[in-house]
Each structure stands twice: as structure tokens, then as C-alpha cells.
Design an enzyme around this catalytic site. Sequence first.
Site, mmCIF file in Angstrom:
data_model
loop_
_atom_site.group_PDB
_atom_site.id
_atom_site.type_symbol
_atom_site.label_atom_id
_atom_site.label_comp_id
_atom_site.label_asym_id
_atom_site.label_seq_id
_atom_site.Cartn_x
_atom_site.Cartn_y
_atom_site.Cartn_z
ATOM 1 C CG ASN A 92 6.807 -6.099 -31.116
ATOM 2 O OD1 ASN A 92 7.585 -5.522 -31.545
ATOM 3 N ND2 ASN A 92 5.751 -6.877 -31.337
ATOM 4 C CD GLU B 228 4.937 -10.786 -32.769
ATOM 5 O OE1 GLU B 228 5.318 -11.268 -33.735
ATOM 6 O OE2 GLU B 228 4.018 -9.968 -32.732
ATOM 7 C CB CYS C 76 3.535 -4.014 -25.411
ATOM 8 S SG CYS C 76 1.992 -4.928 -25.688
ATOM 9 C CD GLU D 193 3.317 0.506 -26.628
ATOM 10 O OE1 GLU D 193 2.311 0.855 -27.203
ATOM 11 O OE2 GLU D 193 3.447 -0.602 -26.477
ATOM 12 C CB CYS E 12 -2.623 -2.782 -25.639
ATOM 13 S SG CYS E 12 -1.372 -3.338 -24.432
ATOM 14 C CB CYS F 97 0.782 -0.438 -23.315
ATOM 15 S SG CYS F 97 1.730 -1.985 -23.865
#
Length: 112
Positions: free
Chosen positions: A25, A27, A36, A38, A71, A74
Amino acid sequence: MSSTSHFRVGAALLLTDGNIVTGCNVENASYRLTTCAEQNAIAAAVSLHGPSLRIRAIAVANLNATASQPCGACRQTIHEFSTPDTIVFYPAEGGTITETTMTDLLPAAFRL
């Protein structure tokens, strides 16, 4: 001083052709613009292997010793590059690892 959450996540994709691609990830101070792990792994895989790739399995991990399923965004992104049998591994409560299929993780996925 960084205003990010320090919630560090990594993802590894096993593609159906046997290749492994990883991501983490990234940020952003606004949080909403965070990318993210993924999605980063999938973007790297598409860059390396083209958009017709298929994911056999994906493993998600974090350094925060907490549960973290993919999430919703994702899940949809994974779905677009997976098969109904794609296996998703992710940290669950109590430090265990949960395994599920993409179909179980996103049963009503959007399809074009």
C-alpha cells in the site's frame, strides 16, 4: 511528520502462469488517495504480463497484527483479474489466516 496511518499492507499474486507479483500500500495524507497493496500488485502484474492475466491466488499481509480483508474496491479489482476459484488469503482475528474464494468474497460482483 507524516500524517499517514502507518498501516502497512503487502500483497502477493500467484498468476495462473506461475509468475508471482507483489505490491504494497502507498498511503497519502488525504487517506482517500491511498493505493491499496492488492491494487498495486495487480497494476504491476498488468504492466509486466498484460491485461489478460488471471490470478490463481492472492495473499494479503500486514505488519499491524490485525485482521484485514481486501476492501470493496480491491475485491472488485481482484475479481476482474480472477476466476471463480481464485483463492484469497488474508489475516483474520487472533493472528490466524483466512482462506476463501473470490466468489465467496464478492458474491454479487459487478460484471460488464
